[in-house]
Motif scaffolding. Structure first.
Motif, mmCIF file in Angstrom:
data_model
loop_
_atom_site.group_PDB
_atom_site.id
_atom_site.type_symbol
_atom_site.label_atom_id
_atom_site.label_comp_id
_atom_site.label_asym_id
_atom_site.label_seq_id
_atom_site.Cartn_x
_atom_site.Cartn_y
_atom_site.Cartn_z
ATOM 1 N N ALA A 1 -3.103 -0.463 4.320
ATOM 2 C CA ALA A 1 -2.319 0.184 3.262
ATOM 3 C C ALA A 1 -1.867 1.580 3.657
ATOM 4 O O ALA A 1 -0.904 2.097 3.096
ATOM 5 C CB ALA A 1 -3.156 0.275 1.974
ATOM 6 N N PRO B 1 0.970 4.512 0.933
ATOM 7 C CA PRO B 1 1.377 5.273 2.118
ATOM 8 C C PRO B 1 2.208 4.436 3.103
ATOM 9 O O PRO B 1 3.227 4.913 3.608
ATOM 10 C CB PRO B 1 0.045 5.709 2.738
ATOM 11 C CG PRO B 1 -0.901 5.742 1.570
ATOM 12 C CD PRO B 1 -0.496 4.579 0.725
ATOM 13 N N GLY C 1 0.862 -1.177 0.000
ATOM 14 C CA GLY C 1 0.000 0.000 0.000
ATOM 15 C C GLY C 1 0.899 1.227 0.000
ATOM 16 O O GLY C 1 1.819 1.327 0.834
ATOM 17 N N ASP D 1 -1.321 5.032 -6.583
ATOM 18 C CA ASP D 1 0.100 4.848 -6.281
ATOM 19 C C ASP D 1 0.944 5.989 -6.842
ATOM 20 O O ASP D 1 2.024 6.282 -6.332
ATOM 21 C CB ASP D 1 0.592 3.505 -6.816
ATOM 22 C CG ASP D 1 -0.067 2.370 -6.050
ATOM 23 O OD1 ASP D 1 -1.207 2.004 -6.380
ATOM 24 O OD2 ASP D 1 0.547 1.897 -5.074
ATOM 25 N N CYS E 1 -8.709 -3.322 -4.956
ATOM 26 C CA CYS E 1 -7.474 -3.482 -4.167
ATOM 27 C C CYS E 1 -7.755 -3.188 -2.696
ATOM 28 O O CYS E 1 -8.896 -3.296 -2.237
ATOM 29 C CB CYS E 1 -6.344 -2.624 -4.709
ATOM 30 S SG CYS E 1 -4.713 -3.184 -4.149
ATOM 31 N N GLY F 1 -7.854 3.889 -4.686
ATOM 32 C CA GLY F 1 -6.699 4.656 -4.225
ATOM 33 C C GLY F 1 -5.788 4.990 -5.390
ATOM 34 O O GLY F 1 -6.194 4.947 -6.557
ATOM 35 N N LYS G 1 -3.595 -0.101 -8.724
ATOM 36 C CA LYS G 1 -3.526 -1.562 -8.881
ATOM 37 C C LYS G 1 -4.103 -2.019 -10.220
ATOM 38 O O LYS G 1 -5.135 -1.503 -10.659
ATOM 39 C CB LYS G 1 -4.260 -2.206 -7.700
ATOM 40 C CG LYS G 1 -4.252 -3.707 -7.646
ATOM 41 C CD LYS G 1 -2.860 -4.293 -7.754
ATOM 42 C CE LYS G 1 -1.899 -3.812 -6.700
ATOM 43 N NZ LYS G 1 -0.483 -4.204 -6.983
ATOM 44 N N SER H 1 1.859 -4.976 -12.255
ATOM 45 C CA SER H 1 1.188 -4.863 -10.966
ATOM 46 C C SER H 1 0.242 -3.660 -10.900
ATOM 47 O O SER H 1 -0.599 -3.576 -10.012
ATOM 48 C CB SER H 1 2.247 -4.767 -9.867
ATOM 49 O OG SER H 1 1.677 -4.978 -8.613
ATOM 50 N N PHE H 2 0.401 -2.731 -11.844
ATOM 51 C CA PHE H 2 -0.417 -1.507 -11.849
ATOM 52 C C PHE H 2 -0.815 -1.174 -13.276
ATOM 53 O O PHE H 2 -0.207 -1.675 -14.225
ATOM 54 C CB PHE H 2 0.388 -0.332 -11.254
ATOM 55 C CG PHE H 2 0.868 -0.607 -9.856
ATOM 56 C CD1 PHE H 2 0.070 -0.342 -8.756
ATOM 57 C CD2 PHE H 2 2.134 -1.167 -9.627
ATOM 58 C CE1 PHE H 2 0.495 -0.633 -7.472
ATOM 59 C CE2 PHE H 2 2.572 -1.460 -8.344
ATOM 60 C CZ PHE H 2 1.751 -1.192 -7.266
ATOM 61 N N THR I 1 -7.718 5.527 2.525
ATOM 62 C CA THR I 1 -8.024 6.553 1.532
ATOM 63 C C THR I 1 -9.409 6.259 0.934
ATOM 64 O O THR I 1 -10.419 6.724 1.454
ATOM 65 C CB THR I 1 -6.912 6.598 0.471
ATOM 66 O OG1 THR I 1 -6.687 5.276 -0.043
ATOM 67 C CG2 THR I 1 -5.635 7.151 1.056
HETATM 68 O O1 MRU Z 1 0.804 -3.775 -4.655
HETATM 69 P P1 MRU Z 1 0.184 -3.075 -3.484
HETATM 70 O O2 MRU Z 1 -0.749 -3.925 -2.692
HETATM 71 O O3 MRU Z 1 1.195 -2.368 -2.634
HETATM 72 O O4 MRU Z 1 -0.675 -1.986 -4.206
HETATM 73 C C1 MRU Z 1 -0.961 -0.797 -3.657
HETATM 74 C C2 MRU Z 1 -2.375 -0.695 -3.420
HETATM 75 O O5 MRU Z 1 -2.846 -1.143 -2.399
HETATM 76 C C3 MRU Z 1 -3.239 -0.074 -4.382
HETATM 77 O O6 MRU Z 1 -2.791 0.126 -5.636
HETATM 78 C C4 MRU Z 1 -3.912 1.076 -3.730
HETATM 79 O O7 MRU Z 1 -5.047 1.319 -4.421
HETATM 80 C C5 MRU Z 1 -3.084 2.312 -3.528
HETATM 81 S S1 MRU Z 1 -2.379 2.346 -1.941
HETATM 82 C C6 MRU Z 1 -3.626 2.957 -0.880
#
Ligand code: MRU
Length: 351
Positions: free
Chosen positions: A168, A51, A49, A242, A162, A240, A253, A318-319, A174
């Motif tokens: 997270a 943050p 996550g 990244d 996600c 959310g 995600k 992953s995103f 968020t």
């Molecule tokens: O790969 P992760 O689990 O670290 O991914 C991050 C996330 O949890 C999401 O993309 C999220 O929406 C953003 S972080 C609050």
């Protein structure tokens, strides 16, 4: 959320991380003792996550300082770069680590000793987690009042992708923070939580957090989005982020972009909720965002059980990046951003 579920714990000069890979069945904390261990915990998603990755890295830099016999600016920079390399997409990591570097530089310039720099970094980590509570509450309130304006006359059916909750974000959350806050105001009828393949953050973590708060929910496969929206089951979607570029393009995600496109098709409002630490106004648009590619085995296997035929290949970004044209609004602690208005994001971030 009960404080015992804090994902990051600093106690007696030690860093403990709730191993999110084991959730929801086991709640196990692992101790991290150095920079390498911290970077590995981030890469292997013990902690995850955007943050929380940033907060963890601050403590990782504190541990690094503690373990040095002497500090130079060049060594500090190299250590920061090593930490930043752990995962590439969430900008919170470099945002927080670069702020650690400024603290180190100030300490070196003022001839503060190593111990003083270490103490300052630990305090900085605590401050950021504490401030996140306030920021997340502000975002939750903005999201709630936006929904009050937009959806009248009934309780809301919300959808999320996600995990963006306590796990997270270190506090409230968020996107999930908006949902949790709206639930506390009695406004949530039901939540649809995407399972979030392949790592299943929705099934394992979002469902865990929704259960803890007694929020009514169903886990759905990502492919159910069109079915749900075409049957009027979803009033609004919250996700959310990244990394958010200056024009509002948002990395989140994998699967987020598809969800936003389907939402646009059915006229379902689609909101991104993220603190300013997830914004990267240095980049004009989402094309400049590096997308983390993860191991094929996350798709071909499930917890060590082989699903795909031997030798099967997979591609595991992953995103993905959601074009700002598919986003109804971006909510940060400084206010509401309309991605359809050029420059609105930079205006709010700089306000
Ligand atoms: O790969 P992760 O689990 O670290 O991914 C991050 C996330 O949890 C999401 O993309 C999220 O929406 C953003 S972080 C609050």
């Amino acid at each position: 959320m009960n404080q015992s579920y804090r994902p990051i714990v600093w106690k007696d000069h030690k860093l403990f991380l709730l191993d999110q890979r084991q959730l929801p069945h086991s709640e196990i904390f692992v101790e991290v003792t150095n920079l390498e261990g911290c970077a590995t915990a981030i890469r292997d998603m013990v902690v995850r996550g955007a943050p929380c990755i940033g907060f963890t890295a601050i403590y990782g830099m504190a541990l690094w300082v503690k373990n040095q016999s002497e500090l130079t600016e060049a060594a500090c920079r190299a250590a920061c770069d090593q930490m930043i390399a752990a995962r590439p997409t969430a900008v919170n990591l470099s945002y927080e680590v670069n702020r650690c570097f400024e603290i180190m530089k100030e300490g070196l310039a003022s001839t503060a000793g190593k111990d003083a720099i270490y103490q300052r970094l630990v305090a900085f980590g605590h401050e950021q987690i504490e401030k996140s509570q306030e920021k997340n509450t502000l975002m939750a309130q903005i999201g709630f009042s936006e929904l009050q304006k937009k959806l009248t006359g009934k309780k809301w059916n919300l959808m999320t992708h996600c995990n963006t909750g306590f796990l997270a974000c270190g506090s409230l959350g968020t996107a999930l923070g908006v949902i949790s806050y709206s639930h506390s105001k009695g406004q949530v009828a039901h939540v649809y939580a995407d399972e979030t393949r392949p790592y299943m953050q929705g099934t394992r973590l979002t469902a865990f957090e929704l259960s803890k708060e007694n929020i009514p929910y169903s886990i759905v496969v990502e492919g159910a989005a069109s079915y749900l929206m075409s049957h009027d089951k979803v009033d609004a979607i919250f996700v959310g982020a990244d990394r958010i570029a200056a024009n509002g393009d948002t990395a989140n995600k994998i699967g987020t972009s598809t969800l936003a496109i389907v939402a646009k098709n059915y006229g379902v409002p689609f909101y991104v909720v993220a603190p300013v630490s997830s914004f990267d106004v240095q980049i004009p648009d989402g094309k400049h965002i590096e997308i983390e590619m993860r191991a094929m085995s996350e798709i071909t296997e499930l917890r060590g059980l082989r699903l795909a035929p031997d030798g099967a290949q997979s591609v595991n970004p992953s995103f993905d990046v959601t074009d700002h044209r598919f986003i109804t609004g971006i909510i940060c602690e400084k206010g509401f951003i309309d991605p359809a208005i050029a420059g609105d994001l930079v205006r709010v971030v700089n306000s």
